[in-house]
Design a protein around this motif. Sequence first.
Motif, PDB file in Angstrom:
ATOM      1  N   ILE A  87       0.075   2.697   2.584  1.00 11.65           N
ATOM      2  CA  ILE A  87       0.948   3.323   1.602  1.00 11.65           C
ATOM      3  C   ILE A  87       1.486   2.199   0.724  1.00 11.65           C
ATOM      4  CG2 ILE A  87       2.988   4.753   1.226  1.00 11.65           C
ATOM      5  CD1 ILE A  87       0.908   6.237   2.856  1.00 11.65           C
ATOM      6  N   ALA A  88       1.162   2.258  -0.566  1.00 11.83           N
ATOM      7  CA  ALA A  88       1.593   1.219  -1.505  1.00 11.83           C
ATOM      8  C   ALA A  88       1.512   1.773  -2.915  1.00 11.83           C
ATOM      9  CB  ALA A  88       0.720  -0.026  -1.377  1.00 11.83           C
ATOM     10  N   PRO A  89       2.449   1.404  -3.768  1.00 11.79           N
ATOM     11  CA  PRO A  89       2.351   1.839  -5.168  1.00 11.79           C
ATOM     12  C   PRO A  89       1.206   1.102  -5.854  1.00 11.79           C
ATOM     13  CG  PRO A  89       4.188   0.339  -4.886  1.00 11.79           C
ATOM     14  CD  PRO A  89       3.623   0.595  -3.515  1.00 11.79           C
ATOM     15  N   GLY A  90       0.709   1.668  -6.921  1.00 10.67           N
ATOM     16  CA  GLY A  90      -0.328   0.992  -7.692  1.00 10.67           C
ATOM     17  C   GLY A  90       0.285  -0.151  -8.489  1.00 10.67           C
ATOM     18  N   GLY A  91      -0.540  -0.965  -9.030  1.00 15.53           N
ATOM     19  CA  GLY A  91      -0.042  -2.055  -9.863  1.00 15.53           C
ATOM     20  C   GLY A  91      -0.467  -3.402  -9.341  1.00 15.53           C
ATOM     21  N   ALA A  92      -0.429  -4.370 -10.231  1.00 11.06           N
ATOM     22  CA  ALA A  92      -0.917  -5.707  -9.908  1.00 11.06           C
ATOM     23  C   ALA A  92      -0.058  -6.413  -8.860  1.00 11.06           C
ATOM     24  CB  ALA A  92      -0.991  -6.549 -11.180  1.00 11.06           C
ATOM     25  N   ARG A  93       1.223  -6.130  -8.822  1.00 13.44           N
ATOM     26  CA  ARG A  93       2.120  -6.843  -7.910  1.00 13.44           C
ATOM     27  C   ARG A  93       2.639  -5.958  -6.778  1.00 13.44           C
ATOM     28  NH1 ARG A  93       4.832 -11.613 -10.854  1.00 13.44           N
ATOM     29  NH2 ARG A  93       5.451 -11.851  -8.714  1.00 13.44           N
ATOM     30  N   ALA A  94       1.911  -4.915  -6.474  1.00 16.51           N
ATOM     31  CA  ALA A  94       2.334  -3.958  -5.447  1.00 16.51           C
ATOM     32  C   ALA A  94       2.304  -4.601  -4.064  1.00 16.51           C
ATOM     33  CB  ALA A  94       1.425  -2.737  -5.472  1.00 16.51           C
ATOM     34  N   VAL A  95       3.207  -4.132  -3.215  1.00 16.75           N
ATOM     35  CA  VAL A  95       3.244  -4.570  -1.818  1.00 16.75           C
ATOM     36  C   VAL A  95       3.136  -3.355  -0.912  1.00 16.75           C
ATOM     37  CG1 VAL A  95       4.582  -6.662  -2.270  1.00 16.75           C
ATOM     38  CG2 VAL A  95       5.765  -4.547  -1.709  1.00 16.75           C
ATOM     39  N   VAL A  96       2.717  -3.591   0.317  1.00 17.57           N
ATOM     40  CA  VAL A  96       2.514  -2.524   1.292  1.00 17.57           C
ATOM     41  C   VAL A  96       3.869  -1.963   1.719  1.00 17.57           C
ATOM     42  CG1 VAL A  96       1.655  -2.008   3.609  1.00 17.57           C
ATOM     43  CG2 VAL A  96       0.346  -3.525   2.103  1.00 17.57           C
ATOM     44  N   PRO A 150     -11.052  -3.783   3.611  1.00 23.21           N
ATOM     45  CA  PRO A 150     -11.614  -3.159   2.415  1.00 23.21           C
ATOM     46  C   PRO A 150     -11.806  -1.646   2.530  1.00 23.21           C
ATOM     47  CG  PRO A 150     -13.026  -4.953   3.218  1.00 23.21           C
ATOM     48  CD  PRO A 150     -11.923  -4.783   4.197  1.00 23.21           C
ATOM     49  N   GLY A 151     -11.944  -1.127   3.730  1.00 24.45           N
ATOM     50  CA  GLY A 151     -12.158   0.304   3.913  1.00 24.45           C
ATOM     51  C   GLY A 151     -10.888   1.124   3.979  1.00 24.45           C
ATOM     52  N   ALA A 152      -9.736   0.474   3.818  1.00 23.55           N
ATOM     53  CA  ALA A 152      -8.467   1.196   3.920  1.00 23.55           C
ATOM     54  C   ALA A 152      -8.272   2.122   2.726  1.00 23.55           C
ATOM     55  CB  ALA A 152      -7.305   0.218   4.016  1.00 23.55           C
ATOM     56  N   LEU A 153      -7.772   3.297   3.009  1.00 29.74           N
ATOM     57  CA  LEU A 153      -7.427   4.242   1.961  1.00 29.74           C
ATOM     58  C   LEU A 153      -6.002   3.941   1.520  1.00 29.74           C
ATOM     59  CD1 LEU A 153      -8.120   6.775   0.340  1.00 29.74           C
ATOM     60  CD2 LEU A 153      -7.230   8.115   2.240  1.00 29.74           C
ATOM     61  N   VAL A 154      -5.805   3.720   0.229  1.00 32.13           N
ATOM     62  CA  VAL A 154      -4.483   3.388  -0.303  1.00 32.13           C
ATOM     63  C   VAL A 154      -3.900   4.626  -0.967  1.00 32.13           C
ATOM     64  CG1 VAL A 154      -3.185   1.907  -1.876  1.00 32.13           C
ATOM     65  CG2 VAL A 154      -5.169   0.988  -0.653  1.00 32.13           C
ATOM     66  N   LEU A 155      -2.709   5.013  -0.518  1.00 32.02           N
ATOM     67  CA  LEU A 155      -1.997   6.167  -1.069  1.00 32.02           C
ATOM     68  C   LEU A 155      -0.696   5.702  -1.698  1.00 32.02           C
ATOM     69  CD1 LEU A 155      -2.301   8.632   1.942  1.00 32.02           C
ATOM     70  CD2 LEU A 155      -3.739   8.551  -0.098  1.00 32.02           C
TER      71      LEU A 155
END
Length: 176
Positions: free
Chosen positions: A34-43, A69-74
């Motif tokens: 779970i992390a916001p989008g964006g270049a400087r996003a953190v988990v 690499p296979g993690a789904l990011v929401l």
Amino acid sequence: MCPDRTIIHLNVADFAVAVERRVDCRLHGRPVVIAPGGARAVVYDMSQEAYLAGIRKGMALSRARRRCPGALVLAPRIYRYEKAMQDLVRAAFPYSPLIEPGRADGHLFVDVTGTSRLFGPSEDVAWRLRREVRSGLGLNAIWSLASNKLMAKVASRLVKPEGEYVMKRGDEAQLL
């Protein structure tokens, strides 16, 4: 401190992911971040599978993607987590008016001191509460029981991600 004080620490591990999995069952068993989008996003949060791959809260999302690499990011859905937290408090409220919730993070301290005549032993209350959270909310909670919040929280860390722990009075020093 009251010598007979009894605190239940209820903890839904990986709370944000657990709430998202409750909504979308396809997420079960997969590494989820779970992390916001964006270049400087953190988990913000991660599943146990992502944790085992080396991802940690507060880690840069770019680094987390390299580790797994296979993690789904929401994207975080804070409103969902706040609602689930309110439901968690509502489930605990019949057992005690002395509830201290975390900030939409799945942690809850319930002071059940002096309620044994109404509800039975505090261990039974913790089991019932866990069962109600699992069946009613679809969340798997761990719990611990201790004479204060600090020791209850420490005990919960010992059994994470699944289990329960009852700390007997006088065992605090040995545990620490």
